[in-house]
Scaffold this motif. Structure first.
Motif, mmCIF file in Angstrom:
data_model
loop_
_atom_site.group_PDB
_atom_site.id
_atom_site.type_symbol
_atom_site.label_atom_id
_atom_site.label_comp_id
_atom_site.label_asym_id
_atom_site.label_seq_id
_atom_site.Cartn_x
_atom_site.Cartn_y
_atom_site.Cartn_z
ATOM 1 N N ARG A 113 1.294 -1.486 -0.177
ATOM 2 C CA ARG A 113 0.119 0.082 -0.273
ATOM 3 C C ARG A 113 1.288 1.631 0.407
ATOM 4 O O ARG A 113 2.255 1.237 0.566
ATOM 5 N N PRO A 114 0.193 2.370 -1.111
ATOM 6 C CA PRO A 114 1.002 3.803 -0.195
ATOM 7 C C PRO A 114 1.109 4.025 0.799
ATOM 8 O O PRO A 114 0.380 3.577 1.538
ATOM 9 N N LEU A 115 1.066 5.219 1.305
ATOM 10 C CA LEU A 115 1.054 6.194 2.414
ATOM 11 C C LEU A 115 0.586 6.772 2.591
ATOM 12 O O LEU A 115 -0.538 8.240 1.344
ATOM 13 N N ALA A 116 -0.398 7.186 4.064
ATOM 14 C CA ALA A 116 -0.928 8.352 4.206
ATOM 15 C C ALA A 116 -1.042 9.410 5.476
ATOM 16 O O ALA A 116 -0.934 8.255 6.490
ATOM 17 N N GLY A 117 -0.792 10.183 5.709
ATOM 18 C CA GLY A 117 -0.655 10.249 7.278
ATOM 19 C C GLY A 117 -2.175 11.264 7.576
ATOM 20 O O GLY A 117 -2.745 11.268 6.737
ATOM 21 N N ALA A 118 -2.220 11.879 9.074
ATOM 22 C CA ALA A 118 -3.621 12.238 9.442
ATOM 23 C C ALA A 118 -3.217 12.715 10.331
ATOM 24 O O ALA A 118 -2.102 12.735 11.320
ATOM 25 N N LEU A 119 -4.074 14.176 10.922
ATOM 26 C CA LEU A 119 -3.699 14.868 11.941
ATOM 27 C C LEU A 119 -5.088 15.056 12.356
ATOM 28 O O LEU A 119 -5.838 14.912 12.307
ATOM 29 N N ILE A 120 -5.389 14.129 13.974
ATOM 30 C CA ILE A 120 -6.669 14.141 14.671
ATOM 31 C C ILE A 120 -6.410 15.335 15.932
ATOM 32 O O ILE A 120 -5.889 14.831 17.241
ATOM 33 N N ARG A 121 -7.015 16.450 15.893
ATOM 34 C CA ARG A 121 -7.118 17.895 16.719
ATOM 35 C C ARG A 121 -8.770 17.861 17.493
ATOM 36 O O ARG A 121 -9.612 16.572 17.065
ATOM 37 N N ASP A 122 -8.703 18.044 18.506
ATOM 38 C CA ASP A 122 -9.568 18.011 19.719
ATOM 39 C C ASP A 122 -10.431 16.462 19.401
ATOM 40 O O ASP A 122 -11.676 16.262 18.922
ATOM 41 N N ASN A 123 -9.323 15.741 19.567
ATOM 42 C CA ASN A 123 -9.662 13.833 19.682
ATOM 43 C C ASN A 123 -10.189 14.608 21.120
ATOM 44 O O ASN A 123 -10.368 14.069 22.027
ATOM 45 N N ASN A 124 -10.850 12.598 21.418
ATOM 46 C CA ASN A 124 -11.038 12.029 22.362
ATOM 47 C C ASN A 124 -10.112 10.851 22.846
ATOM 48 O O ASN A 124 -10.841 9.574 23.821
ATOM 49 N N LEU A 125 -8.382 10.889 22.215
ATOM 50 C CA LEU A 125 -8.341 10.100 22.648
ATOM 51 C C LEU A 125 -8.088 9.587 24.443
ATOM 52 O O LEU A 125 -8.368 8.727 25.145
ATOM 53 N N ASP A 126 -8.108 10.650 25.304
ATOM 54 C CA ASP A 126 -8.241 10.692 27.190
ATOM 55 C C ASP A 126 -9.281 9.974 27.733
ATOM 56 O O ASP A 126 -9.194 8.966 28.101
ATOM 57 N N GLU A 127 -10.535 10.192 26.178
ATOM 58 C CA GLU A 127 -11.617 9.689 27.031
ATOM 59 C C GLU A 127 -11.591 7.901 26.881
ATOM 60 O O GLU A 127 -11.688 6.970 27.331
ATOM 61 N N LEU A 128 -11.117 7.725 25.759
ATOM 62 C CA LEU A 128 -10.670 6.097 25.073
ATOM 63 C C LEU A 128 -9.475 5.599 26.096
ATOM 64 O O LEU A 128 -9.407 4.145 26.391
ATOM 65 N N ILE A 129 -8.680 6.352 26.786
ATOM 66 C CA ILE A 129 -7.921 5.690 27.376
ATOM 67 C C ILE A 129 -8.483 5.566 28.898
ATOM 68 O O ILE A 129 -8.031 4.591 29.616
ATOM 69 N N GLU A 130 -9.173 6.589 29.221
ATOM 70 C CA GLU A 130 -10.120 6.008 30.549
ATOM 71 C C GLU A 130 -10.902 5.306 30.820
ATOM 72 O O GLU A 130 -11.424 4.238 31.277
ATOM 73 N N GLN A 131 -11.431 4.916 29.505
ATOM 74 C CA GLN A 131 -12.359 2.861 28.938
ATOM 75 C C GLN A 131 -11.631 2.151 28.812
ATOM 76 O O GLN A 131 -12.054 1.012 28.372
#
Lengths: 713, 113
Positions: free
Chosen positions: A522-540
């Protein structure tokens, strides 16, 4: 625009120089048994220098071992080296030759014992300005005998964007610190004023100084050990042995080439960008004509791209050839420049191989990393029908991409960095008899390490959420699949803001082809994810562990990026995704051993849909046990279906030839379909046999002593 | 018949100067021609091999082959259906003549052997 005061001829001197009279005489002094012993000793010496370099350096590239050290003849040809990054050893040779030609008789500079020279300008033998070379002359009793060099990549050069290779650069003046050969040390001591100049110019002064010192340490080891060999065996033995290493390289290269089938081998590829936000198809054609014990390489059909950080100089591609040659053609032989002797190169004029002197070229190295996959394909097709058949493998997937970031470190000091795991986390191409190696390094360096996560998290305000899971369904499928690569999710933590760029990759399409019916990765591609819910996912307890879970679970403001993308500001808690390319496959998917398909499923390397629909295996999804007879039958049916749905070539071709890609992807292309093919070619050959006056070449007069210092009066 | 193995799926019969399928022995075309002309051809949508990972409605760079950047052109043996080679080509781009061997040199080598 070309300046007439620059020495472009020196950039054509990548082949070893003809032997001097002194070397011819010295060769007679070399006993074959002693030669073998001391060739091995000098290789071990280079390993010692290389490992010291790696342990002392702090640039992520050096820490990971993407570096090279070498011992060169008096005329600047590589006799023995350790790589690391193969192309560094070749372009260091050109920098040394430039120094011999321009400083040997130059009274204001000269060449003296204990001098330390430095270069990182592509127009003077460098590759791009983040690749920096320190080199020292080796004197015995006041006579210049040899050179030693240490080279590696800095991830920060004070350019318009952080990371050393700014995707938005439009000219060389956007690229930061660019040094023509300069003496930065004398009497075995670095000059404080010149170190201050370097530090003053870039975002990460600490890294620059420590890495320069690491280069000095590597060169000092080489110099000290060479003196030990001279004391034991004498000067003539060292001179003669270095020449023999080069001559034997030439003989070995010719012998291998002669055993392969004569003919013309071609590969065509398409790059997908000419810099940040300049996306579209860019054609490149490679032709290798092999006759007897020589091979001629032609590169053509490509446009020159205006104002993008994409073009290169021909010697950069010649040096890049070292990465194929030393890894895959002469893998079992010790490194010398001698292998280059049977090869010649030709490039289309006014193409991206023929940059203007004003052009930005720091990402031209990424272009070389893409094009080399075409060279690789052409040569592997030559190798298959030769005695070296059992070393055939699909190409590296092309260049790597990386996300560079800069700001204030966890200790509050300025830094520029990236996770070297991303560029070094590439899967290698599939082999003729087995799958490709997983996270094997990258095209420039097959021995680079995948650094531990602490390298990032201890030094920089960045947390790696995941970076050590292989990319499922990333590799090219085939009878043998490509090596798996990494993907990573990172988060900015503990600092208000960082600058970031994504550089060097390809996103519209894979660059490197599969081999003999294998598919590319596969080729490559990036992504920026701002205002994200990562902290909630960590808590869950639902932290994403791979790219698929990140796409599924991470909510926020997603900004998808090409893998060559200009500067962005990223803030506390923002996340980004980085990807490394997986290897291309080898052979027809319908010949893959069903056992290997089941193994891929067990190891989470493959999804069921591909096992079922592409590999055509009949199996139980619960037990992962396959039905051999049913699989054979299903594959036979699929082969029959292929014939039924396909068209004879001569019936298919007229309809195909009428098609044309959409105009939006042809903005950088040139004339459809043949691009710029048919234009004048540029041969990369020296115009004269000798690049130095005879007295300098043969050492009949010593180098200039440089400016006389007050204490010498 | 002197048969030389050239690629994973291709042989050359140096006596008759023919490309042959290595798996089934099918005669493809003259050895001085592009072997692809002796194959049957199929155009495959690249999304079948690399389905999007990022949402294609939000980005063209979805970790697959972007629309307009190419399709797989697959070359099969007309005898047994093995995939001899494939190329990811922009639509309309001529397939590469990747192997143009010096047949006279190959024949001389085969005779010596």
């Amino acid at each position: 625009m070309e300046r007439d005061d620059r020495d472009r001829e020196i950039l054509t001197r990548w082949r070893p120089e003809p032997p001097t009279e002194r070397e011819r005489r010295a060769l007679e002094e070399v006993d074959y048994g002693d030669f073998e012993i001391y060739r091995n000793k000098l290789e071990l010496v280079c390993w010692e220098a290389y490992q010291t370099f790696q342990r002392m350096g702090v640039s992520p590239m050096i820490e990971a071992g993407d570096a090279a050290v070498g011992i060169y003849t008096r005329l600047g040809d590589l006799a023995v080296g350790i790589m690391g990054t193969q192309l560094h050893l070749i372009n260091a040779s050109i920098g040394l030759k430039w120094t011999m030609r321009h400083f040997y008789d130059e009274e204001s500079v000269g060449i003296r014992e204990g001098d330390m020279f430095y270069v990182n300008d592509a127009l003077y033998g460098g590759i791009h300005n983040s690749d920096q070379i320190l080199y020292m002359p080796f004197f015995v009793d006041g006579e210049l005998i040899a050179w030693v060099a240490a080279a590696s990549h800095e991830v920060e050069t004070g350019a318009m964007e952080p990371g050393g290779n700014p995707p938005s650069a439009e000219s060389r003046y956007d690229e930061g610190l660019i040094l023509s050969p300069i003496r930065i040390g004398e009497n075995y001591t670095l000059r404080a004023d010149l170190m201050e100049m370097m530090e003053n110019r870039i975002r990460d002064p600490r890294m620059q100084t420590l890495d320069v010192k690491a280069r000095v340490a590597a060169c000092s080891i080489l110099e000290r050990r060479l003196h030990e060999v001279v004391e034991k065996k004498g000067t003539e033995f060292v001179i003669g042995s270095m020449r023999r290493m080069i001559d034997e390289g030439n003989d070995a290269a010719r012998k291998k080439l002669a055993a392969m089938n004569d003919g013309i081998y071609r590969s065509t590829g398409f790059l997908d960008n000419a810099g940040s936000e300049r996306y579209g198809l860019i054609q490149c054609m490679v032709e290798v004509e092999k006759r007897g014990d020589e091979a001629h390489l032609r590169f053509y059909g490509s446009p020159r791209v205006k104002d993008g950080n994409f073009n290169m100089y021909p010697h950069m591609m010649v040096a890049m050839f070292a990465c194929y040659m030393y890894q895959f053609l002469f893998w079992e032989l010790p490194a010398t420049t001698g292998y280059y002797t049977p090869f010649s190169f030709e490039f289309q004029k006014d193409s991206f191989f023929d940059a203007d002197e004003e052009d930005a070229t720091s990402l031209g190295v990424a272009t070389t990393g893409q094009v080399i996959s075409l060279v690789h394909e052409a040569f592997e097709k030559m190798k298959f029908g030769s005695p070296y058949h059992d070393h055939v493998m699909a190409p590296w997937p092309g260049t790597s991409s990386t996300t560079a970031f800069a700001g204030l470190s966890t200790e509050g000091v300025e830094f520029g960095a990236w996770d070297q795991g991303q560029p070094n986390g590439i899967g290698q191409g599939a082999r003729w008899d087995y799958d490709g190696l997983d996270t094997a390094g990258f095209v420039w360096c097959a021995i680079g390490e995948y650094l531990d996560v602490e390298q990032i998290e201890e030094n920089y305000p960045v947390a790696a959420i995941f970076r050590s899971r292989f990319w499922r369904d990333g590799p090219g499928m085939g009878k043998f699949r490509g090596g798996r690569s990494m993907t990573g999710l990172y988060q900015v933590r503990g600092t208000p803001m960082l600058y970031a760029v994504v550089m060097g990759g390809f996103s519209g399409r894979p660059m490197a082809p599969g081999l003999f019916g294998g598919y590319p990765g596969r080729p490559l591609a990036g992504a920026l994810i701002r205002d994200n819910n990562l902290d909630e996912l960590i808590e869950q307890g639902r932290v994403p562990t791979d790219i698929y879970e990140a796409v599924e679970r991470l909510e926020g403001d997603w900004q998808f990026t090409h893998s060559n993308w200009g500067e962005e500001k990223i803030y506390h808690h923002d996340c980004w995704i980085g990807t490394a390319p997986s290897g291309p496959g080898y052979g027809d998917v319908l010949e893959r051993d069903p056992d290997l398909v089941m193994k891929d499923l067990r190891e989470d390397a493959l999804s069921h849909r591909f096992a079922r629909d592409i590999y055509q295996v009949v199996y139980d999804e619960e037990t992962l046990l396959f039905d051999a007879e049913a699989t054979e039958l299903k594959r036979k049916e699929e082969r029959e279906n292929r014939i039924a749905r396909a068209t004879a070539y001569d019936d298919w071709q007229p309809g195909w030839a009428k098609k044309r890609p959409p105009e939006r992807v042809l903005q950088e292309y040139g004339f459809w379909p043949h691009g710029s093919a048919g234009r004048m070619m540029l041969s990369v050959e020296p115009v004269s046999e000798d690049y130095l006056p005879v007295e300098v070449r043969d050492g009949l007069r010593p180098p200039a002593a440089g400016i006389i210092r007050s204490r010498d009066l | 018949m002197s048969r030389v193995h050239i690629t994973e799926y291709l042989d050359i019969d140096t006596d008759r100067e023919l490309w042959l399928c290595n798996r089934c022995g099918q005669e493809l075309i003259g050895a001085r021609e592009n072997y692809k002309r002796g194959c049957v051809v199929y155009e495959r949508d690249p999304d079948e091999i690399m389905p999007p990972i990022y949402p294609p409605e939000k980005t063209e760079f979805y970790l697959g082959v972007s629309p307009g950047y190419g399709v797989f052109v697959e070359f099969y043996c007309p005898g047994c259906g093995i995939m001899i080679e494939n190329e990811l080509l922009p639509e309309g781009y001529p397939p590469t003549h990747d192997l143009e061997l010096d047949i006279d040199a190959l024949k001389a080598k085969a005779e010596q052997a």
